[in-house]
Design an enzyme around this catalytic site. Structure first.
Site, PDB file in Angstrom:
ATOM      1  CD  GLU A 170      -2.780  -0.970   1.939  1.00 25.42           C
ATOM      2  OE1 GLU A 170      -3.047  -0.201   3.373  1.00 25.42           O
ATOM      3  OE2 GLU A 170      -4.163  -2.117   2.225  1.00 25.42           O
ATOM      4  CD  GLU A 369      -3.570  -5.909   3.859  1.00 27.64           C
ATOM      5  OE1 GLU A 369      -4.147  -5.143   4.313  1.00 27.64           O
ATOM      6  OE2 GLU A 369      -2.029  -5.458   4.218  1.00 27.64           O
TER       7      GLU A 369
END
Length: 474
Positions: A170, A369
């Protein structure tokens, strides 16, 4: 009467979960430089939920052997860790590699491999050594070089043990938090500096891949991006344009250069118009980015992004922000995870995979995720102390059903990793919301498998589950 179908996933599908060093390991005794999170907690503990910092977290560094057994007991055949830059280079992120840290990670990765659990190793998960942040963090070429040295050191010492590598998790997060939205140290509001940090993050990704190739390992290297499909409120041209611009900022900004090796022309044109381009970028940098792209892509999906055309004027004297071009749309009737404030929209995981199939060469990818954070899970404990989290099981099944459909429709998806394994420390939210397949007693560090953990083991063993596919939105 419902008719359920057995949803079977491809052979050797990756079932597992993910977490990060800063959120799970604790400091331990190996030596470790101060990270930006430890620095921030020391300076402003009041901004952390219940003033709980990252000193101990889930104490994985002392309990990793038992934790690997819990991975087996919850059906893991793969697991994503991150390697702490601050632990590997305790002399403020530079200096000589830490022999104690190398020993710890080699022991951990060996233990995982010996138990049939593939090691997915991520090199950066928000945990900049604080001393390097003082040198400019991702705004600094010197820090980029230090990161590449750290990455190259990891390839050298752990290359024989790691199944797949990832440069960043991220990478958009620290840019948003540090430069736009005030949830990440050093808490600045300055888009242009953020653009510079974003560019150097992308350059660091490419340079790490360039270094990786020289090792000629059997593993692949890629990146993990948090991606949300962007939906306009309506097909009104103003709403559609707002959604396109939001998508450029939040999706294409990292996805295009890290996977395709090029930046979106519409985004660079917009930034030039508003004088928000990074100051330091060179032709040689663009060549490196072009020639060193991700070989595998991790997709973190939690919620969709819904936007509409702005209804209110922007203060021209205020800081430049993506919000100048759109407003967030609260869709009537949306379902929410009220603990986290996120919309639950399972079909978004399908839409995301289709986007990757159609616009990014159907690159090898996996869900890296996906998960559901819930507060006060003690409410759902049985007399034996096991959390009966049927809500999490339903959440997983509903998302996996759409993932299965994406695979049927030709998406090159190789696995599903849940966030997370054992309840872990969640940045400024600390332990407010629990995500794990295994619950954690903070006072004793006792681990107890939740009902979802037993479900996950059966899911992995059967490589699928039974589901009413009539429930899927076509």
């Amino acid at each position: 009467m419902t008719k359920e179908t057995q949803l079977v996933f491809p052979k050797d599908f990756w079932w597992g979960s993910a977490w990060s060093a800063e959120q799970a390991e604790g400091r331990g005794e190996t030596g470790k430089a101060e990270t930006v999170w430890e620095r921030w907690f020391k300076e402003q503990p009041n901004r952390f939920y219940k003033r709980i910092g990252p000193d101990t977290t889930t104490d994985h560094i002392h309990r990793y052997q038992d934790d690997v057994q819990l991975m087996k007991q919850t059906g893991h055949n793969s697991f994503r860790v991150s390697i702490s830059w601050a632990r590997m280079f305790p002399d403020d992120g530079i200096g000589e590699p830490n022999k104690k840290a190398i020993a710890f990670y080699r022991d951990l990765f060996t233990e995982m491999n010996n138990n049939g659990i593939k090691v997915f190793a991520n090199l950066y998960h928000f945990d900049m050594p604080a001393a390097l942040q003082d040198q400019g963090g991702w705004e600094s070429r010197a820090v980029v070089d230090a990161y590449v040295r750290f990455a190259d050191t990891c390839f050298t010492y752990f290359g024989d043990l790691v199944y797949h590598w990832f440069t960043f998790n991220e990478p958009l997060g620290p840019i948003l938090g540090s430069y736009l939205e005030d949830f990440h140290y050093p808490n600045l509001i300055d888009f242009k500096r953020g653009a510079q940090a974003a560019f150097f993050t992308i350059l660091a990704h490419a340079k790490a891949i360039e270094a990786f190739k020289k090792h000629q390992l059997e593993s692949k290297i890629g990146v993990i991006l948090n991606l949300s499909p962007t939906f306009p409120r309506s097909q009104n041209p103003a709403d559609v344009k707002a959604a396109e611009i939001a998508d450029l900022f939040y999706t294409r900004s990292f996805l295009d250069p890290m996977v395709k090796g090029t930046f979106p022309e519409k985004l660079t044109s917009l930034l030039k118009t508003y004088d928000q381009m990074p100051v330091d970028y060179q032709t040689a940098d663009l060549t490196i980015i072009k020639e060193n792209t991700a070989q595998i892509l991790g997709l973190n999906y939690y919620e969709p992004r819904r936007v509409k055309a702005r209804l209110t004027a922007i203060n021209p004297d205020g800081p430049f922000l993506p919000d100048w071009f759109f407003e967030h749309h609260v869709m009537p009737g949306r379902r929410m995870n009220e603990y986290r404030g996120w919309e639950i929209y399972e079909k978004g995981i399908y839409d995301l995979c289709i986007d990757i199939r159609d616009n990014y060469g159907n690159i090898e990818a996996f869900i890296s995720e996906n998960g559901m954070g819930v507060a006060d899970e003690e409410r759902f404990m049985d007399k034996q102390g096991k959390v009966i989290d049927d809500y999490r099981i339903t959440f997983i099944q509903d998302h996996l059903a759409y993932l299965w459909q994406a695979i049927q429709d030709g998406c090159n998806i190789k696995g599903y990793h849940l966030w997370t394994f054992i309840d872990c420390w969640s940045w400024i939210n600390s332990y407010k919301n629990r995500y794990g397949l295994v619950s954690l007693d903070l006072a004793t560090q006792k681990r107890t498998i939740k009902k979802s953990g037993y479900f996950y083991k059966t899911l992995s063993e059967q490589n699928g589950f039974s589901y009413d596919t009539d429930l899927l939105i076509r």
